[in-house]
Motif scaffolding. Structure first.
Motif, PDB file in Angstrom:
ATOM      1  N   PRO A 157       0.813  -1.224   0.000  1.00  0.00           N
ATOM      2  CA  PRO A 157       0.000   0.000   0.000  1.00  0.00           C
ATOM      3  C   PRO A 157       0.841   1.266   0.000  1.00  0.00           C
ATOM      4  O   PRO A 157       0.514   2.232  -0.705  1.00  0.00           O
ATOM      5  CB  PRO A 157      -0.825  -0.130   1.283  1.00  0.00           C
ATOM      6  N   GLN A 191       2.380   1.637  -3.497  1.00  0.00           N
ATOM      7  CA  GLN A 191       1.365   2.038  -4.477  1.00  0.00           C
ATOM      8  C   GLN A 191       1.063   3.529  -4.370  1.00  0.00           C
ATOM      9  O   GLN A 191       0.943   4.225  -5.391  1.00  0.00           O
ATOM     10  CB  GLN A 191       0.100   1.209  -4.263  1.00  0.00           C
ATOM     11  N   LYS A 247      -4.844  -1.183  -8.718  1.00  0.00           N
ATOM     12  CA  LYS A 247      -4.804  -0.109  -7.732  1.00  0.00           C
ATOM     13  C   LYS A 247      -3.971   1.082  -8.186  1.00  0.00           C
ATOM     14  O   LYS A 247      -4.206   2.214  -7.735  1.00  0.00           O
ATOM     15  CB  LYS A 247      -4.275  -0.641  -6.397  1.00  0.00           C
TER      16      LYS A 247
END
Length: 276
Positions: free
Chosen positions: A59, A62, A113
Protein backbone atom coordinates in the motif's frame (compact mmCIF):
# COMPACT_ATOMS: atom_id res chain seq x y z
CA UNK A 1 -0.45 10.05 -32.19
CA UNK A 2 0.41 6.82 -30.39
CA UNK A 3 2.41 7.20 -27.18
CA UNK A 4 6.01 6.09 -26.85
CA UNK A 5 7.17 4.90 -23.45
CA UNK A 6 10.07 3.01 -21.92
CA UNK A 7 10.67 -0.19 -20.01
CA UNK A 8 11.39 0.49 -16.36
CA UNK A 9 15.09 0.10 -15.66
CA UNK A 10 16.30 1.49 -18.98
CA UNK A 11 17.09 4.81 -17.26
CA UNK A 12 19.18 3.08 -14.59
CA UNK A 13 22.44 1.09 -14.46
CA UNK A 14 22.08 -2.63 -15.02
CA UNK A 15 21.20 -4.72 -11.98
CA UNK A 16 23.70 -7.58 -11.45
CA UNK A 17 24.55 -7.52 -15.15
CA UNK A 18 21.03 -8.50 -16.17
CA UNK A 19 19.47 -7.11 -19.34
CA UNK A 20 16.26 -6.44 -17.44
CA UNK A 21 15.47 -6.32 -13.73
CA UNK A 22 13.58 -4.10 -11.32
CA UNK A 23 15.85 -1.10 -10.54
CA UNK A 24 15.69 -1.25 -6.74
CA UNK A 25 18.14 1.60 -6.14
CA UNK A 26 16.85 3.99 -8.81
CA UNK A 27 13.16 3.28 -9.40
CA UNK A 28 12.03 6.60 -7.93
CA UNK A 29 14.58 8.62 -9.91
CA UNK A 30 13.37 7.12 -13.18
CA UNK A 31 10.17 9.17 -12.98
CA UNK A 32 12.02 12.50 -12.92
CA UNK A 33 14.60 11.25 -15.47
CA UNK A 34 11.82 10.34 -17.89
CA UNK A 35 10.14 13.70 -17.41
CA UNK A 36 13.40 15.50 -18.24
CA UNK A 37 13.65 13.83 -21.65
CA UNK A 38 9.96 14.21 -22.43
CA UNK A 39 8.87 10.58 -22.03
CA UNK A 40 5.60 10.31 -20.14
CA UNK A 41 4.91 6.58 -20.24
CA UNK A 42 6.58 3.76 -18.28
CA UNK A 43 6.10 0.01 -18.34
CA UNK A 44 6.72 -1.48 -14.90
CA UNK A 45 8.85 -4.60 -14.65
CA UNK A 46 8.27 -7.17 -11.92
CA UNK A 47 10.49 -10.04 -10.82
CA UNK A 48 9.70 -12.93 -8.50
CA UNK A 49 12.75 -12.08 -6.39
CA UNK A 50 11.68 -9.90 -3.42
CA UNK A 51 8.15 -9.81 -4.81
CA UNK A 52 6.49 -8.85 -1.53
CA UNK A 53 8.90 -5.91 -1.15
CA UNK A 54 8.31 -4.45 -4.59
CA UNK A 55 6.58 -1.05 -4.24
CA UNK A 56 3.84 -2.20 -6.58
CA UNK A 57 2.87 -4.85 -4.03
CA UNK A 58 2.56 -2.70 -0.89
CA UNK A 59 0.00 0.00 0.00
CA UNK A 60 2.80 2.45 0.79
CA UNK A 61 4.56 1.71 -2.46
CA UNK A 62 1.36 2.04 -4.48
CA UNK A 63 0.72 5.46 -2.95
CA UNK A 64 4.27 6.51 -3.79
CA UNK A 65 3.96 5.28 -7.39
CA UNK A 66 0.77 7.30 -7.85
CA UNK A 67 2.34 10.38 -6.26
CA UNK A 68 5.46 10.19 -8.44
CA UNK A 69 3.31 9.61 -11.52
CA UNK A 70 1.30 12.76 -10.82
CA UNK A 71 4.32 14.85 -9.89
CA UNK A 72 6.31 14.01 -13.00
CA UNK A 73 3.46 13.37 -15.46
CA UNK A 74 4.69 9.84 -16.15
CA UNK A 75 1.91 7.25 -16.45
CA UNK A 76 2.38 3.59 -15.60
CA UNK A 77 -0.26 1.74 -17.60
CA UNK A 78 1.43 -1.56 -18.39
CA UNK A 79 3.54 -4.16 -16.62
CA UNK A 80 5.95 -6.77 -17.93
CA UNK A 81 5.50 -9.75 -15.65
CA UNK A 82 8.92 -11.36 -15.77
CA UNK A 83 7.75 -13.05 -12.56
CA UNK A 84 5.46 -15.25 -14.66
CA UNK A 85 8.32 -16.26 -16.96
CA UNK A 86 10.54 -16.97 -13.95
CA UNK A 87 7.88 -19.05 -12.16
CA UNK A 88 5.42 -20.28 -14.83
CA UNK A 89 2.37 -21.92 -13.31
CA UNK A 90 1.87 -24.03 -16.45
CA UNK A 91 5.03 -26.02 -15.62
CA UNK A 92 3.84 -27.26 -12.23
CA UNK A 93 0.82 -28.96 -10.70
CA UNK A 94 -1.15 -29.09 -7.46
CA UNK A 95 -0.27 -26.83 -4.56
CA UNK A 96 2.63 -25.19 -6.37
CA UNK A 97 0.41 -24.22 -9.31
CA UNK A 98 -2.19 -22.81 -6.91
CA UNK A 99 0.52 -20.77 -5.18
CA UNK A 100 1.77 -19.28 -8.45
CA UNK A 101 -1.76 -18.49 -9.61
CA UNK A 102 -2.42 -16.74 -6.30
CA UNK A 103 0.66 -14.62 -7.01
CA UNK A 104 -0.76 -13.71 -10.41
CA UNK A 105 -4.02 -12.62 -8.82
CA UNK A 106 -2.18 -10.55 -6.21
CA UNK A 107 -0.15 -8.84 -8.94
CA UNK A 108 -3.29 -8.16 -10.96
CA UNK A 109 -5.02 -6.59 -7.97
CA UNK A 110 -1.98 -4.41 -7.33
CA UNK A 111 -1.93 -3.32 -10.97
CA UNK A 112 -5.57 -2.25 -10.77
CA UNK A 113 -4.80 -0.11 -7.73
CA UNK A 114 -2.16 1.99 -9.53
CA UNK A 115 -3.94 2.26 -12.87
CA UNK A 116 -2.02 -0.36 -14.83
CA UNK A 117 -4.23 -1.71 -17.62
CA UNK A 118 -2.05 -4.24 -19.45
CA UNK A 119 -0.26 -7.19 -17.85
CA UNK A 120 2.34 -8.64 -20.21
CA UNK A 121 2.74 -12.40 -19.66
CA UNK A 122 5.94 -13.63 -21.39
CA UNK A 123 5.45 -17.05 -22.95
CA UNK A 124 9.09 -17.03 -24.06
CA UNK A 125 12.43 -18.34 -22.81
CA UNK A 126 11.82 -20.06 -19.45
CA UNK A 127 8.12 -19.29 -19.83
CA UNK A 128 7.71 -20.80 -23.29
CA UNK A 129 4.95 -23.37 -23.71
CA UNK A 130 6.66 -26.62 -24.71
CA UNK A 131 3.72 -28.97 -25.21
CA UNK A 132 -0.06 -29.13 -25.61
CA UNK A 133 -0.64 -29.70 -21.89
CA UNK A 134 1.17 -26.50 -20.96
CA UNK A 135 -0.78 -24.55 -23.57
CA UNK A 136 -4.04 -25.98 -22.28
CA UNK A 137 -3.12 -24.97 -18.73
CA UNK A 138 -2.46 -21.40 -19.89
CA UNK A 139 -5.76 -21.24 -21.78
CA UNK A 140 -7.86 -22.73 -19.00
CA UNK A 141 -6.42 -20.79 -16.07
CA UNK A 142 -6.46 -17.40 -17.75
CA UNK A 143 -9.79 -17.85 -19.51
CA UNK A 144 -11.57 -18.73 -16.26
CA UNK A 145 -10.37 -15.40 -14.88
CA UNK A 146 -11.64 -13.38 -17.84
CA UNK A 147 -14.64 -11.84 -16.08
CA UNK A 148 -12.59 -11.12 -12.97
CA UNK A 149 -9.92 -9.33 -15.03
CA UNK A 150 -12.49 -7.37 -17.00
CA UNK A 151 -14.19 -6.19 -13.81
CA UNK A 152 -10.89 -4.71 -12.68
CA UNK A 153 -10.21 -3.00 -16.00
CA UNK A 154 -7.30 -5.28 -16.82
CA UNK A 155 -6.16 -7.09 -19.95
CA UNK A 156 -3.55 -9.83 -20.26
CA UNK A 157 -1.27 -9.49 -23.26
CA UNK A 158 0.82 -12.51 -24.15
CA UNK A 159 4.30 -12.27 -25.59
CA UNK A 160 4.83 -15.58 -27.33
CA UNK A 161 7.45 -17.27 -29.50
CA UNK A 162 4.91 -19.16 -31.63
CA UNK A 163 5.07 -18.65 -35.42
CA UNK A 164 2.32 -16.43 -36.94
CA UNK A 165 -0.42 -18.97 -37.72
CA UNK A 166 0.07 -20.88 -34.48
CA UNK A 167 -0.04 -17.68 -32.43
CA UNK A 168 -3.18 -16.53 -34.27
CA UNK A 169 -4.83 -19.86 -33.42
CA UNK A 170 -3.68 -19.60 -29.79
CA UNK A 171 -5.01 -16.09 -29.15
CA UNK A 172 -8.28 -16.98 -30.87
CA UNK A 173 -8.95 -19.32 -27.93
CA UNK A 174 -9.37 -16.28 -25.64
CA UNK A 175 -12.12 -13.64 -25.52
CA UNK A 176 -11.24 -10.37 -27.23
CA UNK A 177 -10.69 -7.23 -25.21
CA UNK A 178 -9.47 -9.01 -22.07
CA UNK A 179 -6.70 -10.93 -23.85
CA UNK A 180 -4.34 -9.84 -26.60
CA UNK A 181 -0.79 -9.94 -27.88
CA UNK A 182 2.28 -7.98 -26.91
CA UNK A 183 4.17 -7.73 -30.20
CA UNK A 184 7.93 -7.59 -29.66
CA UNK A 185 9.63 -6.44 -32.85
CA UNK A 186 13.13 -7.48 -31.81
CA UNK A 187 12.19 -10.92 -30.55
CA UNK A 188 10.37 -11.69 -33.79
CA UNK A 189 13.43 -10.63 -35.79
CA UNK A 190 15.67 -12.84 -33.64
CA UNK A 191 13.37 -15.80 -34.37
CA UNK A 192 13.49 -15.10 -38.09
CA UNK A 193 9.79 -14.37 -38.44
CA UNK A 194 8.43 -12.07 -41.14
CA UNK A 195 6.77 -9.09 -39.48
CA UNK A 196 4.32 -8.52 -42.33
CA UNK A 197 3.12 -12.13 -42.06
CA UNK A 198 2.81 -11.87 -38.28
CA UNK A 199 0.86 -8.63 -38.31
CA UNK A 200 -1.45 -9.88 -41.05
CA UNK A 201 -2.15 -13.04 -39.03
CA UNK A 202 -3.29 -11.43 -35.77
CA UNK A 203 -3.22 -7.63 -36.01
CA UNK A 204 -6.59 -7.00 -34.30
CA UNK A 205 -5.29 -8.75 -31.18
CA UNK A 206 -2.11 -6.64 -30.81
CA UNK A 207 -2.62 -4.43 -27.75
CA UNK A 208 0.95 -3.44 -26.85
CA UNK A 209 4.23 -3.20 -28.78
CA UNK A 210 7.83 -3.52 -27.58
CA UNK A 211 10.43 -1.77 -29.71
CA UNK A 212 13.89 -3.29 -29.73
CA UNK A 213 16.38 -4.65 -32.24
CA UNK A 214 18.07 -8.04 -32.20
CA UNK A 215 20.38 -10.00 -34.43
CA UNK A 216 18.97 -13.17 -35.99
CA UNK A 217 19.36 -15.78 -33.28
CA UNK A 218 21.16 -13.23 -31.13
CA UNK A 219 20.76 -10.69 -28.40
CA UNK A 220 19.49 -7.11 -28.17
CA UNK A 221 21.54 -4.51 -30.03
CA UNK A 222 21.27 -0.77 -30.70
CA UNK A 223 18.22 0.23 -32.75
CA UNK A 224 18.97 0.00 -36.44
CA UNK A 225 21.93 -2.39 -36.10
CA UNK A 226 20.09 -5.72 -35.91
CA UNK A 227 17.76 -7.71 -38.15
CA UNK A 228 14.50 -6.02 -37.16
CA UNK A 229 12.81 -4.10 -39.97
CA UNK A 230 11.79 -1.35 -37.58
CA UNK A 231 10.54 1.35 -39.93
CA UNK A 232 8.68 -1.18 -42.09
CA UNK A 233 7.10 -2.96 -39.13
CA UNK A 234 6.00 0.18 -37.33
CA UNK A 235 4.70 1.58 -40.59
CA UNK A 236 2.63 -1.55 -41.13
CA UNK A 237 1.15 -1.26 -37.63
CA UNK A 238 0.29 2.41 -38.08
CA UNK A 239 -1.30 1.93 -41.50
CA UNK A 240 -3.47 -0.86 -40.12
CA UNK A 241 -4.72 1.49 -37.43
CA UNK A 242 -2.64 0.61 -34.38
CA UNK A 243 -3.00 3.38 -31.79
CA UNK A 244 -1.68 1.60 -28.72
CA UNK A 245 1.54 2.07 -26.79
CA UNK A 246 5.06 1.60 -28.08
CA UNK A 247 7.48 0.66 -25.29
CA UNK A 248 11.22 1.10 -25.78
CA UNK A 249 12.77 -2.13 -24.50
CA UNK A 250 16.04 -1.17 -26.09
CA UNK A 251 19.75 -1.88 -25.68
CA UNK A 252 21.49 0.20 -23.05
CA UNK A 253 24.02 2.93 -23.69
CA UNK A 254 27.57 1.58 -23.80
CA UNK A 255 28.85 4.83 -22.29
CA UNK A 256 26.32 4.92 -19.45
CA UNK A 257 24.32 7.83 -20.88
CA UNK A 258 21.03 5.98 -20.44
CA UNK A 259 18.86 9.09 -20.71
CA UNK A 260 20.65 10.32 -23.81
CA UNK A 261 20.35 7.08 -25.73
CA UNK A 262 16.71 6.59 -24.69
CA UNK A 263 15.87 10.11 -25.88
CA UNK A 264 17.53 9.34 -29.21
CA UNK A 265 15.63 6.07 -29.57
CA UNK A 266 12.38 7.88 -28.76
CA UNK A 267 13.05 10.32 -31.60
CA UNK A 268 13.83 7.46 -33.97
CA UNK A 269 10.58 5.69 -33.08
CA UNK A 270 8.58 8.92 -33.40
CA UNK A 271 10.05 9.42 -36.86
CA UNK A 272 9.00 5.96 -38.01
CA UNK A 273 5.48 6.49 -36.69
CA UNK A 274 5.13 9.91 -38.31
CA UNK A 275 6.49 8.67 -41.64
CA UNK A 276 3.91 5.89 -41.93
Amino acid sequence: MAEIGFMQGRLSPQVDGKIQAFPWEKWREEFSAAEKIGIHLMEWTLDHDRLAENPLMTPEGQAEILALSRKHNVKVVSLTGDIFMQMPFWRVMGAERAKRLAEFEAVAQACAKVGIKFIVVPLVDNGAMTNADEEQAVVEEFARRADWLKAQGLAVVFECDYPPKKLADFIARFPQGVFGINYDIGNSAALGYDSAEEIAAYFPRILNVHIKDRKLGGTTVALGTGNAKLAQTIGDLVRRGYRGFYILQTARAADGDHAGVLARYREMAAGWIEAA
